[in-house]
Design an enzyme around this catalytic site. Structure first.
Site: not given
Length: 243
Positions: A15, A37, A112-113, A171-172, A201, A203
């Protein structure tokens, strides 16, 4: 789209990095960006949290605001109760976001979460804050096995609350995606009835910030300011259907 809420189907799925990529892309387009946040958990006083990470990756031009911080890595309502500090409610989030929106082109609010993680003892969630502002919600999802269920549940929750789902971002995305991840490129928009708006991507956060900012538009759809082509990406990675 002045205020965009960013949530996820769970924790540790990208996120913050996705939010940073949106912020970087928005800045490259010449717009001002604020990052909000509402509740930072699991971080002690003086330690860098998600706001610091977004600023590090996207650039110091981002206005970063954190409303509350709780040291234990728990849901905000639980973390607030255990720390003895006041919780952050939907009205607090909506007010802060509205103030930032008055002086910035885009405000990114990262929860959050997941969407329905409790903010306070009465069961308020990020969805309640989004509804107060009639703001769209972007959902970050993992790539592989199990992603479809979490994505579908989040999409249904948004619909039930009459909130607009802006779409989903992976997200990845792994360098060598397995069959489930590749199939999900086709299945995610189908089960959620919402567009796939990007794939970061794996990383990406480890990149040098300058390289991150330069690459970010290539990870995101034009709908959120980038140049990523969902059809081309899916055509390249999705497995051929069996005859």
């Amino acid at each position: 789209m002045t205020v965009l809420f960013v949530t996820g189907t769970g924790t540790e799925i990208g996120k913050t990095v996705t939010t940073a990529a949106i912020a970087a892309t928005t800045l490259l387009s010449g717009y001002s960006v604020a990052y909000l946040k509402p509740a930072q958990t699991g971080v002690g006083p003086g330690e860098p949290g998600d706001a610091a990470e977004v600023t590090r990756l996207a650039g110091p031009e981002v206005t970063s605001v954190e409303l509350a911080r709780y040291p234990e890595p728990l849901a905000p309502a639980t973390a607030a109760r255990r720390s003895g500090a006041a919780p952050v409610g939907p009205a607090d989030i909506a007010e802060a976001a509205a103030k930032l929106a008055a002086v910035h082109d885009i405000v990114l609010v990262e929860g959050a979460g997941g969407l329905l993680v409790r903010l306070d003892e009465v069961g308020s969630t990020l969805a309640d804050a989004a509804r107060m502002l009639t703001a769209p919600v972007l959902v970050v999802t993992p790539a592989g096995l199990g992603a479809l269920n979490g994505a579908a549940l989040t999409a249904e929750s948004l619909k039930a609350r009459e909130l607009k789902c802006a779409g989903f971002v992976i997200g990845s995305w792994p360098e060598d995606p397995d069959l489930a991840a590749r199939c999900n490129l086709t299945d995610l928009p189908d089960v959620t009835v919402a567009p796939l708006l990007g794939a970061l991507p794996a990383g990406a956060a480890a990149l040098d910030p300058a390289a991150f900012r330069e690459a970010a538009p290539g990870w995101l759809s034009p709908r959120i300011g980038g140049m990523w082509d969902a059809e081309a990406f899916t055509s390249y990675w999705a497995p051929a259907a069996l005859a």
